[in-house]
Design a protein around this motif. Structure first.
Motif, PDB file in Angstrom:
ATOM      1  N   GLN A 380      45.774  36.185  56.794  1.00 36.60           N
ATOM      2  CA  GLN A 380      45.227  36.668  55.524  1.00 36.60           C
ATOM      3  C   GLN A 380      43.899  35.975  55.232  1.00 36.60           C
ATOM      4  OE1 GLN A 380      48.166  36.982  52.292  1.00 36.60           O
ATOM      5  NE2 GLN A 380      49.736  36.382  53.776  1.00 36.60           N
ATOM      6  N   VAL A 381      42.860  36.441  55.883  1.00 38.31           N
ATOM      7  CA  VAL A 381      41.523  35.865  55.728  1.00 38.31           C
ATOM      8  C   VAL A 381      40.561  36.973  55.335  1.00 38.31           C
ATOM      9  CG1 VAL A 381      39.613  34.688  56.874  1.00 38.31           C
ATOM     10  CG2 VAL A 381      41.965  34.027  57.395  1.00 38.31           C
ATOM     11  N   ARG A 382      39.737  36.704  54.354  1.00 41.75           N
ATOM     12  CA  ARG A 382      38.689  37.650  53.970  1.00 41.75           C
ATOM     13  C   ARG A 382      37.420  36.895  53.649  1.00 41.75           C
ATOM     14  NH1 ARG A 382      37.095  38.108  48.692  1.00 41.75           N
ATOM     15  NH2 ARG A 382      38.391  37.115  47.100  1.00 41.75           N
ATOM     16  N   LEU A 383      36.307  37.604  53.689  1.00 42.69           N
ATOM     17  CA  LEU A 383      35.019  37.036  53.293  1.00 42.69           C
ATOM     18  C   LEU A 383      34.833  37.224  51.797  1.00 42.69           C
ATOM     19  CD1 LEU A 383      32.732  38.278  56.216  1.00 42.69           C
ATOM     20  CD2 LEU A 383      33.781  36.032  55.937  1.00 42.69           C
ATOM     21  N   GLY A 384      34.418  36.184  51.113  1.00 45.34           N
ATOM     22  CA  GLY A 384      34.275  36.243  49.667  1.00 45.34           C
ATOM     23  C   GLY A 384      32.830  36.153  49.221  1.00 45.34           C
ATOM     24  N   ARG A 385      32.531  36.825  48.138  1.00 41.55           N
ATOM     25  CA  ARG A 385      31.225  36.758  47.506  1.00 41.55           C
ATOM     26  C   ARG A 385      31.416  36.297  46.068  1.00 41.55           C
ATOM     27  NH1 ARG A 385      27.318  39.551  50.369  1.00 41.55           N
ATOM     28  NH2 ARG A 385      25.993  39.654  48.526  1.00 41.55           N
ATOM     29  N   PRO A 386      30.411  35.673  45.475  1.00 39.52           N
ATOM     30  CA  PRO A 386      30.577  35.196  44.093  1.00 39.52           C
ATOM     31  C   PRO A 386      30.712  36.344  43.112  1.00 39.52           C
ATOM     32  CG  PRO A 386      28.298  34.936  44.837  1.00 39.52           C
ATOM     33  CD  PRO A 386      29.102  35.332  46.036  1.00 39.52           C
ATOM     34  N   ILE A 387      31.344  36.058  41.987  1.00 39.89           N
ATOM     35  CA  ILE A 387      31.509  37.060  40.944  1.00 39.89           C
ATOM     36  C   ILE A 387      30.150  37.448  40.383  1.00 39.89           C
ATOM     37  CG2 ILE A 387      33.800  36.229  40.310  1.00 39.89           C
ATOM     38  CD1 ILE A 387      32.442  34.799  37.955  1.00 39.89           C
ATOM     39  N   ARG A 388      30.124  38.580  39.695  1.00 34.58           N
ATOM     40  CA  ARG A 388      28.872  39.049  39.101  1.00 34.58           C
ATOM     41  C   ARG A 388      28.633  38.331  37.773  1.00 34.58           C
ATOM     42  NH1 ARG A 388      26.692  43.372  41.495  1.00 34.58           N
ATOM     43  NH2 ARG A 388      25.409  43.800  39.658  1.00 34.58           N
ATOM     44  N   VAL A 389      27.408  37.864  37.605  1.00 33.52           N
ATOM     45  CA  VAL A 389      26.998  37.184  36.385  1.00 33.52           C
ATOM     46  C   VAL A 389      25.799  37.924  35.811  1.00 33.52           C
ATOM     47  CG1 VAL A 389      26.029  35.046  35.459  1.00 33.52           C
ATOM     48  CG2 VAL A 389      27.865  34.947  37.136  1.00 33.52           C
ATOM     49  N   GLN A 390      25.815  38.133  34.512  1.00 38.29           N
ATOM     50  CA  GLN A 390      24.753  38.897  33.875  1.00 38.29           C
ATOM     51  C   GLN A 390      23.402  38.221  34.058  1.00 38.29           C
ATOM     52  OE1 GLN A 390      25.379  39.634  29.742  1.00 38.29           O
ATOM     53  NE2 GLN A 390      23.752  41.146  29.578  1.00 38.29           N
ATOM     54  N   GLY A 391      22.419  38.982  34.565  1.00 40.74           N
ATOM     55  CA  GLY A 391      21.070  38.473  34.753  1.00 40.74           C
ATOM     56  C   GLY A 391      20.838  37.770  36.066  1.00 40.74           C
ATOM     57  N   LEU A 392      21.878  37.644  36.911  1.00 42.55           N
ATOM     58  CA  LEU A 392      21.724  36.929  38.177  1.00 42.55           C
ATOM     59  C   LEU A 392      20.825  37.726  39.121  1.00 42.55           C
ATOM     60  CD1 LEU A 392      22.829  34.382  39.669  1.00 42.55           C
ATOM     61  CD2 LEU A 392      24.499  35.902  40.745  1.00 42.55           C
ATOM     62  N   PRO A 393      19.773  37.106  39.686  1.00 44.72           N
ATOM     63  CA  PRO A 393      18.892  37.832  40.608  1.00 44.72           C
ATOM     64  C   PRO A 393      19.651  38.290  41.848  1.00 44.72           C
ATOM     65  CG  PRO A 393      17.877  35.769  39.889  1.00 44.72           C
ATOM     66  CD  PRO A 393      19.295  35.743  39.428  1.00 44.72           C
ATOM     67  N   GLN A 394      19.204  39.394  42.434  1.00 44.80           N
ATOM     68  CA  GLN A 394      19.862  39.933  43.610  1.00 44.80           C
ATOM     69  C   GLN A 394      19.869  38.926  44.763  1.00 44.80           C
ATOM     70  OE1 GLN A 394      21.447  42.814  43.807  1.00 44.80           O
ATOM     71  NE2 GLN A 394      22.030  42.505  45.949  1.00 44.80           N
ATOM     72  N   ALA A 395      18.822  38.128  44.869  1.00 40.81           N
ATOM     73  CA  ALA A 395      18.731  37.157  45.960  1.00 40.81           C
ATOM     74  C   ALA A 395      19.779  36.058  45.854  1.00 40.81           C
ATOM     75  CB  ALA A 395      17.332  36.534  45.982  1.00 40.81           C
ATOM     76  N   ALA A 396      20.392  35.895  44.671  1.00 43.36           N
ATOM     77  CA  ALA A 396      21.374  34.830  44.466  1.00 43.36           C
ATOM     78  C   ALA A 396      22.796  35.361  44.397  1.00 43.36           C
ATOM     79  CB  ALA A 396      21.049  34.058  43.187  1.00 43.36           C
ATOM     80  N   THR A 397      23.035  36.538  44.947  1.00 44.17           N
ATOM     81  CA  THR A 397      24.374  37.124  44.896  1.00 44.17           C
ATOM     82  C   THR A 397      25.133  36.975  46.209  1.00 44.17           C
ATOM     83  OG1 THR A 397      23.471  39.300  45.530  1.00 44.17           O
ATOM     84  CG2 THR A 397      23.681  38.830  43.171  1.00 44.17           C
ATOM     85  N   GLY A 398      24.549  36.292  47.195  1.00 46.21           N
ATOM     86  CA  GLY A 398      25.197  36.140  48.483  1.00 46.21           C
ATOM     87  C   GLY A 398      26.225  35.019  48.493  1.00 46.21           C
TER      88      GLY A 398
END
Length: 444
Positions: A380-398
């Motif tokens: 049971q392994v998956r790749l995770g990404r951070p949750i969405r935060v209002q105003g967060l730049p696209q470059a900081a969503t990885g």
């Protein structure tokens, strides 16, 4: 212990003051990058209720108004190795974020992965002073937890109540106002090397910024990468960074274990540089564009031009196959995962009802890593990404920004800890005597 208790309370006060003024910075000082976000409070859709005990359990509304990222300098294994270089990188990231936000910040909340984090599970039990549980009863039961000898030069970074017991009932999130006779508590404590923390605080002060909070990178990365069901049923978040690999285990929305492995993506890059006799920057570029952990027949025919500007025509025109690159990267990746597996076994991860593992961090983006991790760590392994935060730049969503985004949550909604309750100062003076009496009873 008293000094730490008071300093953490001061940081909480600084955080409240910064939120009242409306802006606060959150900063992740890592081995590969220094990243900074500036949060403005009171401009989101509305507050959301968080989990935890105490007045700070509700989440404040916020929005990201500034962001800055720069290449980290002077940091090794998540710890400062060269103060002046780290200060320069912190100033660069902070000034970039302030310029974007068009405002100045005086307070910052930090997360870091160094300091040799260690986890402890503590428990305490007291008789209630009245018929119902009061704030003072919670302070007394937290104080009754017998803190172990942390070792020289170590301090408490987190001390979070994860479970309350009232008479025969367990699993209580907030027992205040409930009737009973005996109140018990299970507390998770994380200790850290005090010198590492002191260096980080001193670095921020040299940049004219006061530290309003500290958090362990595995804790905030887990809050960001794990979804609500995973935090409730039990899951492990593995943040594969450049200098370190951190892991945290959550259950019932509380972190119950945290640890750090001092191996990361930088070691993979170093292996490539040594194996091919190329500069570190070239090795990083090759790893990013052509890296992987599974070799196929096609990879034997895929040629990678190393390039260079040494002036030696033969050396600068060298080529390698992708299979050669994978042959260097895979052993180091396997070493990291095997070490993580050993730490999970020590923590008793196999006994959790759900054994979901979430990979995040910059190194988790290596192609095929999730498949290799499934064979070593579990299915049971998956790749995770951070949750969405209002105003967060696209470059900081990885995935490499999971800890920083989790730090935003921590800033807006910190879980109540030991120092959020008014434990009388004289109780600290009685602690060594009480520990000596316990030793006398157990050994006489």
């Amino acid at each position: 212990m008293t000094d730490l208790y008071q300093s953490q309370r001061v940081m909480r006060s600084l955080r409240r003051a910064a939120m009242q003024r409306g802006v606060v910075a959150v900063m992740d000082i890592g081995t590969f990058k220094v990243a900074c976000l500036i949060l403005k409070f009171g401009v989101s859709d509305g507050p959301a209720e968080g989990s935890g005990v105490g007045a700070m359990a509700g989440q404040a509304a916020f929005r990201v108004i500034g962001a800055g990222t720069t290449r980290s300098r002077g940091v090794r294994f998540g710890e400062i190795a060269a103060m002046q270089e780290t200060e320069r990188a912190v100033r660069t990231a902070l000034q970039t974020a302030q310029k974007m936000a068009q405002t100045r910040v005086d307070h910052a909340i930090l997360c870091f992965s160094g300091g040799d984090l260690r986890s402890y599970g503590l428990e305490g039990m007291v008789e209630l002073e009245g018929d119902t549980v009061s704030e003072n009863d919670i302070a007394r039961v937290l104080d009754s937890c017998d803190v172990p000898d942390l070792g020289p030069g170590r301090e408490v970074l987190h001390a979070q109540p994860v479970n309350f017991l009232l008479d025969h009932r367990s699993g209580l999130a907030d027992p205040r106002g409930q009737a009973g006779r005996r109140l018990g508590c299970d507390m998770h404590l994380v200790s850290v090397n005090a010198d590492v923390v002191q260096n980080l605080v001193h670095c921020l002060k040299r940049c004219d910024v006061e530290v309003a909070g500290l958090a362990a990178a595995p804790y905030v990365a887990g809050r960001s990468a794990l979804v609500e069901d995973e935090q409730e049923l039990g899951a492990a978040a593995i943040d594969l960074g450049a200098g370190t690999t951190t892991l945290s285990i959550f259950i019932k929305k509380h972190m119950i274990y945290a640890d750090t492995v001092r191996i990361g993506g930088d070691h993979i890059t170093g292996d490539i540089a040594k194996g091919f006799q190329i500069p570190y920057s070239t090795a990083e570029r090759i790893k990013t564009f052509y890296g992987g952990v599974h070799a196929t027949g096609q990879d034997d025919r895929e040629v990678i031009e190393i390039g260079g500007d040494s002036g030696d025509w033969d050396k600068d025109r060298r080529t390698v196959t992708r299979s050669d690159l994978i042959g260097i990267m895979r052993p180091r990746v396997e070493e990291i995962l095997e070490e993580v597996r050993a730490r999970l076994d020590v923590a008793g991860f196999d006994h959790l009802p759900s054994q979901q593992i979430v990979l995040t961090g910059g190194t988790s983006q290596i192609p095929g890593l999730d498949g290799l991790a499934a064979r070593i760590l579990g299915q049971q392994v998956r790749l995770g990404r951070p949750i969405r935060v209002q105003g967060l730049p696209q470059a900081a969503t990885g995935p490499s920004f999971a800890a920083l985004v989790g730090l935003c949550q921590f800033a807006a909604c910190p879980q109540d800890e030991w120092w959020d309750f008014g434990i009388p100062a004289q109780r600290f003076a009685a602690r060594p005597l009480r520990r000596a009496m316990k030793w006398f009873r157990d050994n006489w």
